[in-house]
Design a protein around this motif. Structure first.
Motif, PDB file in Angstrom:
ATOM      1  N   ASP A  22       0.757  -1.280   0.023  1.00 29.47           N
ATOM      2  CA  ASP A  22       0.009  -0.011   0.048  1.00 29.47           C
ATOM      3  C   ASP A  22       0.821   1.468  -0.197  1.00 29.47           C
ATOM      4  O   ASP A  22       0.252   2.371   0.252  1.00 29.47           O
ATOM      5  CB  ASP A  22      -0.898  -0.194   1.113  1.00 29.47           C
ATOM      6  CG  ASP A  22      -1.997  -1.178   1.186  1.00 29.47           C
ATOM      7  OD1 ASP A  22      -2.359  -1.642  -0.071  1.00 29.47           O
ATOM      8  OD2 ASP A  22      -2.022  -1.914   2.275  1.00 29.47           O
ATOM      9  N   VAL A  23       2.340   1.260  -0.129  1.00 28.09           N
ATOM     10  CA  VAL A  23       3.092   2.407  -0.297  1.00 28.09           C
ATOM     11  C   VAL A  23       3.764   2.168  -1.524  1.00 28.09           C
ATOM     12  O   VAL A  23       4.216   1.016  -1.723  1.00 28.09           O
ATOM     13  CB  VAL A  23       3.683   2.859   1.000  1.00 28.09           C
ATOM     14  CG1 VAL A  23       2.842   3.105   2.121  1.00 28.09           C
ATOM     15  CG2 VAL A  23       4.674   1.573   1.433  1.00 28.09           C
ATOM     16  N   GLY A  24       4.446   3.397  -2.086  1.00 26.93           N
ATOM     17  CA  GLY A  24       5.415   3.201  -3.032  1.00 26.93           C
ATOM     18  C   GLY A  24       6.679   3.062  -2.535  1.00 26.93           C
ATOM     19  O   GLY A  24       7.106   3.745  -1.893  1.00 26.93           O
ATOM     20  N   THR A  25       7.370   2.052  -3.190  1.00 31.44           N
ATOM     21  CA  THR A  25       8.815   1.776  -2.956  1.00 31.44           C
ATOM     22  C   THR A  25       9.670   1.545  -4.051  1.00 31.44           C
ATOM     23  O   THR A  25       9.173   1.325  -5.155  1.00 31.44           O
ATOM     24  CB  THR A  25       8.841   0.633  -1.956  1.00 31.44           C
ATOM     25  OG1 THR A  25       8.464  -0.701  -2.921  1.00 31.44           O
ATOM     26  CG2 THR A  25       7.988   0.725  -0.792  1.00 31.44           C
ATOM     27  N   ILE A  26      11.025   1.673  -3.949  1.00 30.98           N
ATOM     28  CA  ILE A  26      11.886   1.375  -5.323  1.00 30.98           C
ATOM     29  C   ILE A  26      11.442  -0.039  -5.591  1.00 30.98           C
ATOM     30  O   ILE A  26      11.437  -0.221  -6.767  1.00 30.98           O
ATOM     31  CB  ILE A  26      13.259   1.564  -4.682  1.00 30.98           C
ATOM     32  CG1 ILE A  26      13.454   2.977  -4.323  1.00 30.98           C
ATOM     33  CG2 ILE A  26      14.219   1.065  -6.087  1.00 30.98           C
ATOM     34  CD1 ILE A  26      13.263   3.938  -5.118  1.00 30.98           C
ATOM     35  N   GLU A  27      11.595  -1.172  -4.925  1.00 25.68           N
ATOM     36  CA  GLU A  27      11.296  -2.547  -5.360  1.00 25.68           C
ATOM     37  C   GLU A  27       9.860  -2.576  -5.733  1.00 25.68           C
ATOM     38  O   GLU A  27       9.686  -3.397  -6.865  1.00 25.68           O
ATOM     39  CB  GLU A  27      11.424  -3.441  -3.995  1.00 25.68           C
ATOM     40  CG  GLU A  27      13.060  -3.739  -3.717  1.00 25.68           C
ATOM     41  CD  GLU A  27      13.099  -4.662  -2.716  1.00 25.68           C
ATOM     42  OE1 GLU A  27      14.267  -5.080  -2.420  1.00 25.68           O
ATOM     43  OE2 GLU A  27      12.485  -5.211  -2.208  1.00 25.68           O
ATOM     44  N   GLY A  28       8.932  -2.058  -5.389  1.00 23.83           N
ATOM     45  CA  GLY A  28       7.715  -2.003  -5.939  1.00 23.83           C
ATOM     46  C   GLY A  28       7.595  -1.653  -7.344  1.00 23.83           C
ATOM     47  O   GLY A  28       6.853  -2.337  -8.066  1.00 23.83           O
ATOM     48  N   GLU A  29       8.340  -0.403  -7.801  1.00 20.66           N
ATOM     49  CA  GLU A  29       8.477  -0.036  -9.133  1.00 20.66           C
ATOM     50  C   GLU A  29       9.187  -1.091  -9.845  1.00 20.66           C
ATOM     51  O   GLU A  29       8.831  -1.341 -11.058  1.00 20.66           O
ATOM     52  CB  GLU A  29       8.996   1.330  -9.144  1.00 20.66           C
ATOM     53  CG  GLU A  29       8.192   2.272  -8.457  1.00 20.66           C
ATOM     54  CD  GLU A  29       7.017   2.639  -9.054  1.00 20.66           C
ATOM     55  OE1 GLU A  29       6.781   2.261 -10.363  1.00 20.66           O
ATOM     56  OE2 GLU A  29       6.368   3.443  -8.888  1.00 20.66           O
ATOM     57  N   LEU A  30      10.373  -1.713  -9.219  1.00 23.52           N
ATOM     58  CA  LEU A  30      11.179  -2.667 -10.206  1.00 23.52           C
ATOM     59  C   LEU A  30      10.612  -3.879 -10.317  1.00 23.52           C
ATOM     60  O   LEU A  30      10.356  -4.294 -11.454  1.00 23.52           O
ATOM     61  CB  LEU A  30      12.649  -3.155  -9.155  1.00 23.52           C
ATOM     62  CG  LEU A  30      13.393  -1.944  -9.099  1.00 23.52           C
ATOM     63  CD1 LEU A  30      14.465  -2.354  -8.079  1.00 23.52           C
ATOM     64  CD2 LEU A  30      14.041  -1.695 -10.474  1.00 23.52           C
ATOM     65  N   PHE A  31       9.586  -4.506  -9.434  1.00 22.05           N
ATOM     66  CA  PHE A  31       8.887  -5.487  -9.714  1.00 22.05           C
ATOM     67  C   PHE A  31       7.865  -5.402 -10.483  1.00 22.05           C
ATOM     68  O   PHE A  31       7.496  -6.113 -11.439  1.00 22.05           O
ATOM     69  CB  PHE A  31       8.248  -6.003  -8.123  1.00 22.05           C
ATOM     70  CG  PHE A  31       9.280  -6.519  -7.120  1.00 22.05           C
ATOM     71  CD1 PHE A  31      10.375  -6.800  -7.712  1.00 22.05           C
ATOM     72  CD2 PHE A  31       8.610  -6.734  -5.885  1.00 22.05           C
ATOM     73  CE1 PHE A  31      11.322  -7.071  -6.281  1.00 22.05           C
ATOM     74  CE2 PHE A  31       9.578  -7.025  -5.041  1.00 22.05           C
ATOM     75  CZ  PHE A  31      10.908  -7.272  -5.100  1.00 22.05           C
ATOM     76  N   ARG A  32       6.947  -4.192 -10.562  1.00 17.65           N
ATOM     77  CA  ARG A  32       6.011  -4.101 -11.489  1.00 17.65           C
ATOM     78  C   ARG A  32       6.833  -4.138 -12.982  1.00 17.65           C
ATOM     79  O   ARG A  32       6.330  -4.625 -14.079  1.00 17.65           O
ATOM     80  CB  ARG A  32       5.527  -2.673 -11.253  1.00 17.65           C
ATOM     81  CG  ARG A  32       4.319  -2.113 -12.364  1.00 17.65           C
ATOM     82  CD  ARG A  32       3.747  -0.799 -12.216  1.00 17.65           C
ATOM     83  NE  ARG A  32       4.923   0.137 -12.238  1.00 17.65           N
ATOM     84  CZ  ARG A  32       5.799   0.564 -13.237  1.00 17.65           C
ATOM     85  NH1 ARG A  32       5.193   0.104 -14.484  1.00 17.65           N
ATOM     86  NH2 ARG A  32       6.671   1.400 -13.246  1.00 17.65           N
ATOM     87  N   ALA A  33       7.868  -3.521 -13.122  1.00 17.81           N
ATOM     88  CA  ALA A  33       8.579  -3.150 -14.564  1.00 17.81           C
ATOM     89  C   ALA A  33       8.994  -4.619 -15.144  1.00 17.81           C
ATOM     90  O   ALA A  33       8.884  -4.938 -16.148  1.00 17.81           O
ATOM     91  CB  ALA A  33       9.978  -2.249 -14.317  1.00 17.81           C
TER      92      ALA A  33
END
Length: 269
Positions: A22-33
């Motif tokens: 539920d919060v924006g993180t660096i890994e969250g963006e990496l996993f999405r990409a």
């Protein structure tokens, strides 16, 4: 195939590097990409690992991640960057052994803290920083995590002045949670005359002296480099580096203008 990447990012606006719900993180963006590009199905099955975590607002020039993929031809910076926001970019990649673990196999880490140095005695900070070099118990300079050992070896502390800014570079075998930012606070306390070197020496003896210090602001801290005993044959992506430089020139111009605007907003005394 196991692939390693060098990641850089501006941590402002992100709740740290480690993925959280539920919060924006660096890994969250990496996993999405990585999943959108079908480079991995999910981090667990890909045996995803990183060299370490950075806290909310902390930046990185050289965070290292590794994962398994059946599509190494897609696991390259310019492809992954097409799915990442401008604040995060991949700039080098390498094929690594199947057992490569970027966290456990790292032998050294380097951090840099940048701060305004106008209100401090830099000679005092330099002198005090030498006390920290070597193996010590840094329990007074961290946020403790269970029974984890607080003994670390700082190999080098460099303090230098650049215009109105002071840059403090620290290299150690590893760092504890919030260790760098608390060390910076302690050094500035000595540099401002609030504390002295005797106090700093006491702080390295937590079995006899215990005192908490606040963390220096996160925005000044950058993970600069992670070092491994065996050299990795990195392939730098010139296009991705050039594109990042273009984006950061825009950032620099914007912040320079905003600094001037902020100055104009204040009435002169």
């Amino acid at each position: 195939m196991r692939v390693a990447l060098k990641i850089a990012y501006v941590g402002t606006g992100y709740h740290g590097s480690q993925v959280q719900p539920d919060v924006g993180t660096i890994e969250g963006e990496l996993f999405r990409a990585l999943t959108e590009l079908d480079i991995i199905e999910d981090p667990k099955n890909a045996r995803y690992s990183s060299a370490g975590r950075t806290d909310t607002g902390v930046h990185a020039r050289e965070q290292i991640i590794a994962f398994d993929t059946d599509k190494p031809n897609l696991a390259i910076p310019r492809v992954i960057n097409s799915k990442l926001p401008n604040a995060i970019w991949v700039w080098a990649h390498a094929g690594v052994p199947d057992d490569f673990d970027p966290r456990r196999q790292a032998t050294r880490r380097k951090y840099r803290y940048v701060m305004s140095g106008e209100q401090y005695d830099i000679s005092r900070i330099r002198s005090a920083s030498r006390i920290l070099v070597g193996e010590h118990d840094f329990a007074n300079f961290c946020t403790k995590e269970g029974d984890k050992s607080t003994i670390r070896t700082i190999e080098r502390v460099d303090v230098r002045v650049s215009g109105t800014l002071t840059k403090i570079d620290l290299q150690a075998n590893s760092f504890l949670w919030n260790m760098v930012r608390k060390i910076v606070t302690a050094l500035t306390m000595v540099g401002s005359g609030v504390r002295d070197e005797k106090w700093l020496q006491q702080m390295l003896e937590p079995e006899f002296y215990e005192e908490g210090v606040e963390c220096a602001p996160a925005y000044g801290l950058t993970l600069m480099e992670v070092i491994y005993p065996e050299p990795i044959e990195w392939c730098d992506d010139a296009y991705s580096i050039r594109r990042a430089n273009e984006i950061f020139h825009e950032y620099t111009v914007r912040h320079s203008v905003m600094a001037e605007v902020m100055d104009h907003l204040l009435p002169k005394e």
